[in-house]
Motif scaffolding. Structure first.
Motif, PDB file in Angstrom:
ATOM      1  N   UNK A  68      57.014  21.267  35.296  1.00 16.04           N
ATOM      2  CA  UNK A  68      57.017  22.475  34.136  1.00 16.04           C
ATOM      3  C   UNK A  68      56.299  23.590  33.812  1.00 16.04           C
ATOM      4  N   UNK A  69      55.292  24.367  33.802  1.00 14.35           N
ATOM      5  CA  UNK A  69      54.402  24.471  32.788  1.00 14.35           C
ATOM      6  C   UNK A  69      54.842  26.121  32.084  1.00 14.35           C
ATOM      7  N   UNK A  70      54.990  25.488  30.772  1.00 16.08           N
ATOM      8  CA  UNK A  70      55.806  26.469  29.351  1.00 16.08           C
ATOM      9  C   UNK A  70      55.314  27.263  29.662  1.00 16.08           C
ATOM     10  N   UNK A  71      55.806  28.492  29.743  1.00 14.33           N
ATOM     11  CA  UNK A  71      55.397  29.482  29.517  1.00 14.33           C
ATOM     12  C   UNK A  71      56.284  30.817  28.429  1.00 14.33           C
ATOM     13  N   UNK A  72      56.884  30.369  27.281  1.00 15.41           N
ATOM     14  CA  UNK A  72      57.914  30.101  26.233  1.00 15.41           C
ATOM     15  C   UNK A  72      56.007  30.191  24.803  1.00 15.41           C
ATOM     16  N   UNK A  73      56.444  32.180  24.455  1.00 20.81           N
ATOM     17  CA  UNK A  73      55.900  31.738  23.207  1.00 20.81           C
ATOM     18  C   UNK A  73      55.777  30.892  22.657  1.00 20.81           C
ATOM     19  N   UNK A  74      54.726  30.369  21.253  1.00 25.34           N
ATOM     20  CA  UNK A  74      55.381  29.144  20.363  1.00 25.34           C
ATOM     21  C   UNK A  74      55.396  29.484  19.145  1.00 25.34           C
ATOM     22  N   UNK A  75      55.759  30.706  18.861  1.00 26.43           N
ATOM     23  CA  UNK A  75      55.715  30.641  17.172  1.00 26.43           C
ATOM     24  C   UNK A  75      57.118  30.834  16.902  1.00 26.43           C
ATOM     25  N   UNK A  76      57.803  30.958  17.531  1.00 29.01           N
ATOM     26  CA  UNK A  76      59.556  30.857  17.289  1.00 29.01           C
ATOM     27  C   UNK A  76      59.664  29.654  17.188  1.00 29.01           C
ATOM     28  N   UNK A  77      59.224  28.833  18.183  1.00 28.38           N
ATOM     29  CA  UNK A  77      59.762  26.452  17.809  1.00 28.38           C
ATOM     30  C   UNK A  77      58.866  26.748  16.973  1.00 28.38           C
ATOM     31  N   UNK A  79      58.275  28.500  13.880  1.00 27.50           N
ATOM     32  CA  UNK A  79      58.890  28.683  12.689  1.00 27.50           C
ATOM     33  C   UNK A  79      59.854  27.347  12.312  1.00 27.50           C
ATOM     34  N   UNK A  80      61.206  26.895  13.048  1.00 26.01           N
ATOM     35  CA  UNK A  80      62.403  26.344  13.390  1.00 26.01           C
ATOM     36  C   UNK A  80      61.449  24.820  12.715  1.00 26.01           C
ATOM     37  N   UNK A  81      60.180  24.511  13.603  1.00 26.18           N
ATOM     38  CA  UNK A  81      60.316  22.922  12.996  1.00 26.18           C
ATOM     39  C   UNK A  81      59.547  22.885  11.828  1.00 26.18           C
ATOM     40  N   UNK A  82      59.141  23.680  11.251  1.00 22.43           N
ATOM     41  CA  UNK A  82      58.420  23.122   9.679  1.00 22.43           C
ATOM     42  C   UNK A  82      58.807  23.536   8.592  1.00 22.43           C
ATOM     43  N   UNK A  83      59.989  24.052   8.522  1.00 24.10           N
ATOM     44  CA  UNK A  83      61.247  22.216   7.106  1.00 24.10           C
ATOM     45  C   UNK A  83      60.527  21.245   8.036  1.00 24.10           C
ATOM     46  N   UNK A  84      60.773  20.764   9.506  1.00 24.59           N
ATOM     47  CA  UNK A  84      60.607  19.294   9.740  1.00 24.59           C
ATOM     48  C   UNK A  84      59.516  18.709   9.255  1.00 24.59           C
ATOM     49  N   UNK A  85      58.447  19.862   9.798  1.00 30.78           N
ATOM     50  CA  UNK A  85      57.015  19.095   9.008  1.00 30.78           C
ATOM     51  C   UNK A  85      56.841  18.368   7.185  1.00 30.78           C
ATOM     52  N   UNK A  86      57.407  18.820   6.767  1.00 30.47           N
ATOM     53  CA  UNK A  86      57.765  17.973   5.179  1.00 30.47           C
ATOM     54  C   UNK A  86      58.517  16.984   4.857  1.00 30.47           C
ATOM     55  N   UNK A  88      61.268  15.889   7.591  1.00 34.52           N
ATOM     56  CA  UNK A  88      61.770  15.097   8.788  1.00 34.52           C
ATOM     57  C   UNK A  88      62.445  15.978   9.823  1.00 34.52           C
ATOM     58  N   UNK A  89      62.439  15.888  10.722  1.00 28.02           N
ATOM     59  CA  UNK A  89      63.259  16.200  11.743  1.00 28.02           C
ATOM     60  C   UNK A  89      64.662  17.036  11.637  1.00 28.02           C
ATOM     61  N   UNK A  90      65.728  16.551  11.334  1.00 28.99           N
ATOM     62  CA  UNK A  90      66.895  16.471  10.539  1.00 28.99           C
ATOM     63  C   UNK A  90      67.231  17.871  10.055  1.00 28.99           C
ATOM     64  N   UNK A  91      65.599  18.377   9.191  1.00 29.30           N
ATOM     65  CA  UNK A  91      65.550  19.101   8.565  1.00 29.30           C
ATOM     66  C   UNK A  91      65.597  20.447   9.427  1.00 29.30           C
ATOM     67  N   UNK A  92      64.733  20.308   9.861  1.00 28.31           N
ATOM     68  CA  UNK A  92      64.680  21.329  11.496  1.00 28.31           C
ATOM     69  C   UNK A  92      66.141  21.419  12.497  1.00 28.31           C
ATOM     70  N   UNK A  93      67.010  19.899  12.381  1.00 23.39           N
ATOM     71  CA  UNK A  93      68.010  20.491  13.131  1.00 23.39           C
ATOM     72  C   UNK A  93      68.787  21.913  12.189  1.00 23.39           C
ATOM     73  N   UNK A  94      69.013  21.362  11.087  1.00 22.43           N
ATOM     74  CA  UNK A  94      70.409  22.153  10.341  1.00 22.43           C
ATOM     75  C   UNK A  94      69.199  23.741  10.099  1.00 22.43           C
ATOM     76  N   UNK A  95      68.085  23.465   9.867  1.00 16.76           N
ATOM     77  CA  UNK A  95      67.814  24.807   9.976  1.00 16.76           C
ATOM     78  C   UNK A  95      67.447  25.906  10.669  1.00 16.76           C
ATOM     79  N   UNK A  96      67.375  25.042  12.140  1.00 10.14           N
ATOM     80  CA  UNK A  96      67.796  25.829  13.432  1.00 10.14           C
ATOM     81  C   UNK A  96      69.274  26.184  13.422  1.00 10.14           C
ATOM     82  N   UNK A 183      54.458  37.205  19.947  1.00 12.53           N
ATOM     83  CA  UNK A 183      53.649  35.718  19.506  1.00 12.53           C
ATOM     84  C   UNK A 183      54.748  35.080  19.900  1.00 12.53           C
ATOM     85  N   UNK A 184      55.634  35.771  20.240  1.00 16.67           N
ATOM     86  CA  UNK A 184      57.329  34.860  19.655  1.00 16.67           C
ATOM     87  C   UNK A 184      57.985  35.245  21.176  1.00 16.67           C
ATOM     88  N   UNK A 185      57.396  36.262  21.885  1.00 19.32           N
ATOM     89  CA  UNK A 185      58.103  36.481  22.967  1.00 19.32           C
ATOM     90  C   UNK A 185      57.269  36.860  24.317  1.00 19.32           C
TER      91      UNK A 185
END
Length: 588
Positions: A68-77, A79-86, A88-96, A183-185
């Motif tokens: 399936x093609x993903x139509x959700x707009x990307x900004x929100x994702x 934002x949640x990914x931002x801490x994990x980029x620096x 690790x993913x555990x930071x995004x898990x907690x931030x989310x 850019x989010x919805x």
């Protein structure tokens, strides 16, 4: 703001914070879980961003084997990914987990600030903030672990409204939160339209023109989605022409009303015209009206749930908001209330934007009630006004004692009691589900879950409600998830009257495992079951069947033969693992 008002606002924020942390034990269990369904797919995308370095635009792990093609707009994702980029993913898990709570608390503060712009009265603003902090729908959308875009969108809308209420060129900045929303919805133009129409009834010609120009900022979203840009351009043009129409209000009292009627006819014509490039108009209106076949089966997308709208918006506070429509002179709030109520009737999910006008209007009614019982809210202003008129008041000023404040607080808490009760969030992912999902992750054949563009070997079939859970926690491809793609085949499988009929779906979808759950089944003692929407999507009409007929039909289905009979009378299925209310079956 004086120290006393600041202290009260902090207490209100802390109250709102405590309510939103009610599900702490459910979220932080043996691992981090999230609240609801959609947050799990957001986290699937966040995990791909952090660990794979990209956000997939297509996913073979849903609607398997077609993808399936993903139509959700990307900004929100992102934002949640931002801490994990620096970190690790555990930071995004907690931030989310904490992000929706933080945004929910900021929304309370924004309602306070907007209320101050409405009446410049601290008590009125504090009561508005209190009502919003306990409003059930705002609590649900900002619970701990509710890593979904809804409260983020509400926050951006409130920020835009606050900027729109500011004087002068600050109104121009209201387009920036709208751009972030765009850019989010995909539904951002719906809320922008609410703000635009409400502005026409509140602001003068110049102010409406500024608001119109501010809507040119989110036109930049056309870089991400062309139709979104067109929508905001149309809203900007609507406001700019509306500012011209405002010139004639003195000669033609209902000029704006006539203008809105003309625009409504034009919108309806665009909806009915068979012109390809106007398809975004038709899809947008269809989304609001809920004409999609799957929407009536989604709890939050149901139409004409009037009691549901009232209870979600705050019970008694909704009722108290109605008198304020006739007392408060604020066209923006009145129109926003009416429009948000209408779209909430069309789809229950839109009640999230009704909470804001309900809080402010109910606060005004409550303040008027307090004034009638000699608890001064607006009294100081009235006394000043009477002095300017030269009137001498012989009565002594009303003294407010501690017990008077306590009585007012008790009154507000009494009004909020239904909200507190309705704000209690039910357990979504039970212990049975958690155990089943973790067992599937550890014991079923592994799949390269993060490779969204690569088709895996097999899929798990369950009802679409649980697809995102299976995908994110168990790391397995699914036939259908909360996008509803593949739900028709899942419904046909569960309602199949013979094993041969069910096996056609299994072979078509390359299903290796089937997961059933107790709440899908039909029991004579209760009407609460998800089997009704399963029947509807499969093409049946349970609304025209008696309860006994539905039970008799259910007793012949694959769902019954699997979950109730444990596949003992089936040739191609066997019970692999039983987790109480959740059962896992293997296709032989």
């Amino acid at each position: 703001m004086d120290r006393k008002s600041l202290s009260l606002l902090i207490l209100i924020v802390l109250l709102g914070l405590c309510i939103r942390l009610q599900n702490f034990g459910e979220i932080f269990d043996s691992r981090i879980y999230y609240y609801g369904y959609d947050p799990y797919y957001h986290m699937r995308l966040v995990e791909a961003i952090v660990l794979e370095g990209y956000r997939p635009s297509f996913d073979y792990y849903i609607n398997y084997p077609y993808g399936l093609r993903i139509d959700w707009l990307p900004l929100f994702d992102y934002i949640l990914a931002f801490p994990g980029l620096f970190l690790g993913f555990w930071a995004s898990e907690i931030f989310a987990v904490v992000f929706p709570v933080i945004i929910g608390v900021l929304c309370i503060v924004l309602v306070y600030l907007i209320s101050l712009e409405v009446l410049r009265n601290e008590k009125f603003a504090l009561i508005s903030a209190f009502i919003f902090s306990v409003c059930p729908v705002t609590v649900w959308k900002s619970l701990l672990g509710k890593a979904d875009h809804h409260i983020w969108v509400v926050f951006l809308l409130l920020l835009s409204i606050w900027l729109v209420t500011k004087p002068g060129l600050l109104k121009l900045l209201s387009g920036i939160p709208m751009l972030l929303m765009a850019l989010s919805w995909l539904g951002a133009p719906i809320y922008a339209a609410l703000l635009a129409v409400s502005s026409l009834f509140q602001f003068n010609e110049k102010e409406v023109r500024i608001v119109g120009i501010s809507n040119l900022i989110p036109v930049l979203s056309s870089i991400q989605n062309l139709f979104l840009g067109f929508s905001f351009l149309a809203i900007a043009v609507f406001l700019l022409v509306g500012s011209f129409v405002k010139r004639f209000e003195r000669r033609f009292r209902y000029a704006i009303v006539y203008y809105l009627c003309i625009c409504s006819v034009a919108l309806l014509s665009a909806y009915l015209m068979p012109v390809g490039w106007l398809g975004f108009v038709k899809s947008g209106i269809s989304y609001v009206l809920g004409t999609d076949i799957y929407l009536p089966t989604i709890r939050e997308a149901r139409s004409f749930q009037i009691l549901g709208v009232i209870s979600s918006a705050g019970y008694l506070f909704f009722v108290l908001a109605i008198p304020a429509l006739f007392m408060l002179r604020n066209g923006f709030l009145k129109v926003f209330f009416v429009l948000s109520f209408l779209i909430s009737i069309l789809q229950l999910r839109f009640v999230e934007v009704l909470a804001f006008p309900v809080a402010i209007l109910a606060s005004y009614t409550i303040c008027q009630i307090l004034e009638r019982v000699d608890y001064p809210v607006f009294r100081k202003e009235e006394e000043g006004e009477s002095k300017r008129r030269g009137r001498k008041e012989k009565k002594k000023a009303v003294e407010i004692r501690k017990k008077d404040h306590a009585t007012v607080i008790a009154f507000l808490l009494f009004l909020a009691l239904p909200c507190f009760a309705n704000s209690l969030a039910p357990v979504e992912m039970t212990m049975d589900w958690k155990e089943a999902l973790n067992w599937m992750k550890e014991n079923l054949e592994a799949q390269d879950y993060l490779k969204a563009y690569e088709k895996p070997d097999y899929a798990v079939l369950s009802w679409w409600d649980y697809g995102n859970w299976i995908l994110y926690v168990a790391k397995k491809a699914v036939v259908c998830n909360n996008f509803q793609a593949g739900a028709d085949d899942a419904a046909k499988f569960f309602t199949a009257q013979s094993e041969e009929e069910a096996m056609k779906i299994v072979e078509k979808r390359k299903v290796r495992y089937v997961v059933t759950v107790e709440e899908l089944t039909v029991k004579p003692e209760t009407n609460k079951t998800k089997f009704i929407p399963i029947m509807q999507i499969a093409g049946y009409s349970p609304e025209y069947m008696k309860n006994k007929e539905i039970i008799d039909f259910f007793n012949k289905t694959m769902l019954y033969k699997l979950h109730v009979e444990n596949a003992t009378n089936l040739t191609h299925f066997r019970l692999l693992k039983n987790f109480g209310t959740v059962k896992i079956f293997e296709v032989k």
